[in-house]
Design an enzyme around this catalytic site. Structure first.
Site, PDB file in Angstrom:
ATOM      1  CB  THR A 130      48.975 -17.885  54.628  1.00  0.00           C
ATOM      2  OG1 THR A 130      48.763 -17.639  53.224  1.00  0.00           O
ATOM      3  CG2 THR A 130      48.056 -19.015  55.080  1.00  0.00           C
ATOM      4  CD  GLU A 173      39.714  -1.701  53.319  1.00  0.00           C
ATOM      5  OE1 GLU A 173      40.785  -1.078  53.129  1.00  0.00           O
ATOM      6  OE2 GLU A 173      38.635  -1.380  52.787  1.00  0.00           O
ATOM      7  CB  VAL A 208      46.239  -1.100  52.320  1.00  0.00           C
ATOM      8  CG1 VAL A 208      46.811   0.288  52.555  1.00  0.00           C
ATOM      9  CG2 VAL A 208      46.443  -1.507  50.858  1.00  0.00           C
ATOM     10  CB  ALA A 255      45.340  -3.939  60.013  1.00  0.00           C
ATOM     11  CG  LEU A 279      43.075   1.765  59.752  1.00  0.00           C
ATOM     12  CD1 LEU A 279      44.284   2.644  59.475  1.00  0.00           C
ATOM     13  CD2 LEU A 279      42.081   2.505  60.636  1.00  0.00           C
ATOM     14  CG  ASP A 293      54.211  -5.281  54.697  1.00  0.00           C
ATOM     15  OD1 ASP A 293      53.572  -6.204  54.163  1.00  0.00           O
ATOM     16  OD2 ASP A 293      53.725  -4.527  55.558  1.00  0.00           O
ATOM     17  CE  LYS A 325      50.805  -3.087  54.876  1.00  0.00           C
ATOM     18  NZ  LYS A 325      50.873  -2.695  56.299  1.00  0.00           N
TER      19      LYS A 325
END
Length: 814
Positions: free
Chosen positions: A554, A605, A608, A610, A612, A677, A681
């Site tokens: 979520t 992980e 930041v 997805a 990667l 967002d 990150k």
């Protein structure tokens, strides 16, 4: 001569008795037999219940007696031909009348002496053996019934101490003159030297069989029960448990002492002395080999033979500085318990002599505390020792194996496995022989402990992970799909079995400790119970499964707020939700601390990049001693997608709408477009680099007009994009006029961070970043001029789900 014993489960009904008679008939073709039978399954408990009710002036004892009568008469009617039932029913009723008279006496006197209790309890075996003998006669079997009380003699009534010389002489005298192929004996019952009726206590029917086998030097003792031998663990708790084909007497005694109920320690002693093999066989699967118990076992590689446990244990602790160096404390303690007839199951004492810890049956806990405190009343009054501490609701778990002494590291594996699953060890005991390691743990942890240890010591190294997933939208649905697709591959190649045991959305939640059927999970979830983050956590904790992982798909603050509850209970957390790690630094730090303290993996992980490996790469740099100087990154796949496809003749509104529909943005696109967002990150990367920083410390240079930033909902936000198209066109033209591309860039350097839209020239690494890709440049002490670059797809439900999946697998491989 062979001796066969059939337990209560084997003679529970007329149908099972028929199976017993068939086994006896088959065995008697090759050998003469002594056969010992228990009471019909559950009858001994009913008899003791009736006696207790009667002594308590509870008229319900009559109902209990009626139930006992019905059980036996129904069995007679099913087993015995109608033409032969009359005399059998008459004899059974006569015995039941004697039983009723005893209970009436207890009712009138309002007491139940040990002698009377023994007599009442003995009716179960006396009735079952009579009925079974009559059923055998109806089948024309060469069988006679003998009363065990005429042969088995104890020294005294209240404590089972066998007079072996008298008993053996009686049995041998009978065997010498017996001409029948099969002799049937009731188990459990005996008489004292003075002729008083008594019983042989817990496991008494097994003991009866062992006494007979030892007396006649039987070829084998076969104990028939409802399982195919002794298992590596309780098969009712550990589904993967398997029978052990061959074990030693010593191993059998250790396992039986710690709860393996197919056999009891007193059973083994008489046959052990005569070196008589014991077989544990399954009445309902007679062709199964079962377990052979002998003095020695052929060489085997496995160190641990079995895992056993006892529940309903209490721990009694006596401690105090006045115990140190003073002889006699232990002697007084054990004499006190001996006088109170309290059995000690496990003992441990610290080398400092400051405390003695005992494990006893929970039923004796209150009495034990009372008598110990009374015995040490003077020392307690002077403060030399403390009043006895009692800890209830604990259990004993034991690793058992003759080969354990030859294998190093078993204790370490045991404790490490339990520690990873948040099982706290209250006490430890290990003998010098190193054939048994016993621990005391909370009773609630037994299932989890048994399964995790069995997985460690007995199963092909396949690790089972139990997932509790909340959030089943775009990302969650893709994750479930990937889990289904890869299940076989993971099991075969990585030795991982991943089960989804719980699912939740904002409305409903479902749980299944055996694993959910993922073929119709959507329908099942719709029929689930009402969901809430707290309720989901409480149920997860209550299930107490090994290798549990909470997965958050979520983007909600309420879910992130409960991570600490999971970590504090050694439940791993895997999340793509950035809110927790971008929260106030004190909360971020608390989660990291809890993760380390409780050995609970906390992986994020996907916060930041997805799918990667950005955080993993950064952590590896830091762990290897490198230092981050600067980070430059395009961290928003959604913003990269938007500005890659925003061209002259295309409206900004249409591009953002397309990005939302394809799953590149958050449900609320303003989170992406406002820069919040991306700020989260770069904040996470700064913190992972060792920087103490808050979200408010990051300079955010928004490109959205104030009208868009001020909207209160998604529809209003999209409407503001339409009305401000000229604003976005102007931004685009400004970049195009300089032959630059628009990229939303995050930067961290020397403790400062910023995010904002930048004009990227053609010679910059960001210029050719296509689609929804992300890119991160790490400038470090080792990479000062040419940065370490991580680049790839950075948005989309599939990619994010794969990143979560990778974190789950990473935990599984630990």
């Amino acid at each position: 001569m062979n001796v066969l014993k059939f337990g209560g489960s084997s003679v529970a009904t007329a149908q099972t008795i028929q199976q017993v008679l068939q086994i006896v008939a088959n065995q008697s073709k090759n050998d003469s037999l002594f056969v010992v039978v228990s009471a019909l399954g559950g009858v001994t408990d009913l008899l003791l219940k009736a006696g207790a009710q009667a002594a308590a002036n509870n008229n319900e004892y009559k109902e209990t007696l009626s139930e006992i009568e019905k059980r036996h008469l129904d069995t007679v009617r099913e087993l015995i031909p109608v033409t032969e039932q009359s005399s059998v029913i008459s004899t059974v009723k006569s015995k039941l009348n004697d039983l009723e008279a005893l209970c009436e006496g207890a009712f009138l006197l309002s007491e139940l002496s040990p002698k009377t209790s023994s007599v009442i309890a003995s009716f179960g075996e006396l009735l079952s053996s009579y009925i079974i003998s009559e059923a055998a006669k109806a089948k024309k079997m060469d069988l006679i019934l003998q009363d065990s009380r005429d042969y088995i003699t104890t020294v005294e009534a209240e404590k089972v101490t066998l007079n072996y010389e008298v008993t053996n002489n009686k049995i041998l005298a009978f065997a010498k003159n017996n001409s029948s192929k099969i002799v049937l004996f009731p188990g459990f019952v005996a008489r004292t030297e003075s002729g008083e009726p008594t019983t042989l206590g817990r496991g008494g029917s097994d003991f009866t069989a062992a006494i007979l086998a030892a007396a006649v030097q039987a070829k084998d003792l076969l104990i028939w029960t409802d399982v195919s031998g002794m298992f590596t663990a309780n098969p009712r708790v550990v589904k993967q448990a398997k029978p052990v084909s061959h074990i030693s007497y010593q191993e059998a005694m250790e396992l039986s002492h710690f709860g393996a109920k197919v056999i009891y320690p007193p059973t083994i002693q008489p046959v052990l002395e005569k070196n008589i093999p014991i077989y544990i066989k399954n009445t309902f699967a007679p062709d199964d080999f079962g377990t052979l118990i002998t003095r020695e076992v052929a060489e085997r590689k496995q160190a641990v033979t079995g895992i056993s446990h006892i529940e309903n244990i209490s721990v009694i602790t006596l401690e105090g500085g006045g115990m140190v160096g003073i002889p006699g404390f232990s002697k007084r303690l054990f004499e006190t318990l001996y006088a109170a007839k309290i059995n000690v199951v496990l003992i441990t004492q610290a080398s400092s002599e400051h405390s003695i810890c005992l494990a006893i049956d929970s039923a004796d806990a209150d009495k034990a505390k009372t008598v110990i405190d009374a015995s040490f009343e003077f020392e307690i009054s002077k403060g030399k020792v403390h009043p006895t501490k009692t800890e209830n609701d604990v259990a004993i778990l034991a690793l058992v194996g003759d080969n354990m002494v030859e294998h190093q590291g078993l204790s370490g594996k045991m404790f490490s496995t339990l520690g990873k699953n948040n099982v706290n060890i209250r006490a430890i005991a290990q003998g010098a022989s190193e054939k048994n390691i016993s621990i005391v743990i909370a009773k609630k942890d037994i299932d989890k402990a048994l399964n995790s240890l069995h997985e460690q010591f007995f199963e092909v190294k396949t690790k089972q992970l139990n997932l509790f997933i909340t959030g089943v939208g775009n990302v969650g649905s893709k994750l479930i799909e990937q889990l289904q697709q890869q299940a076989d591959y993971l099991k075969e190649n990585l030795r991982l079995k991943i089960r989804v045991v719980a699912l939740s959305n904002s409305r409903k939640m479902i749980f299944n400790p055996e694993g959910l059927d993922l073929t119709n999970w959507k329908e099942s979830l719709e029929n689930g119970e009402q969901a809430s983050p707290d309720a989901f956590f409480k149920q997860t904790k209550a299930m107490n499964l090994r290798n549990s992982i909470f997965v958050d798909n979520t983007a909600t603050e309420k879910i992130a707020a409960v991570y600490k509850n999971y970590l504090a209970n050694s439940i791993g957390v895997v999340t793509c939700n950035k809110i927790a790690c971008a929260d106030a630094y004190i909360n971020y730090h608390e989660l990291q601390t809890l993760s380390r303290e409780y050995s609970a993996p906390f992986l994020y992980e996907t916060n930041v990049g997805a799918g990667l490996p950005i955080i993993d790469t950064l952590n590896n740099l830091i762990a290897s001693g490198d230092r981050v100087r600067k980070i430059q990154a395009v961290l928003s796949g959604s913003l990269n997608f938007v500005f890659n496809y925003y061209k002259k003749g295309v409206s900004f509104f249409d591009i953002v709408k397309q990005a939302q529909e394809q799953g590149y943005t958050e449900p609320d696109p303003k989170i992406d477009l406002s820069g919040v967002d991306v700020a989260r990150k770069i904040l996470i990367l700064a913190r992972e680099s060792g920087q103490v920083m808050e979200l408010s410390d990051i300079e955010n240079n928004p490109f959205l007009p104030q009208e868009s930033l001020a909207t209160a909902n998604v529809p209003d936000f999209f409407e503001s994009l339409k009305t401000n198209e000229a604003h976005f066109t102007e931004i685009l033209e400004a970049a195009t006029s300089k032959d630059c591309r628009l990229k939303y860039v995050a930067q961290y350097e020397e403790g400062k961070a910023s995010v904002g839209l930048q004009h990227i020239p053609s010679d910059h690494p960001f210029y050719n970043l296509e689609g929804s890709d992300n890119i991160v440049l790490f400038y470090t002490d080792r990479y000062p001029e040419q940065p370490l670059i991580v680049k790839g797809a950075g948005a989309g439900a599939d990619v994010t789900a794969s990143g979560i999946f990778a974190d789950i697998i990473r935990i599984g491989k630990q």
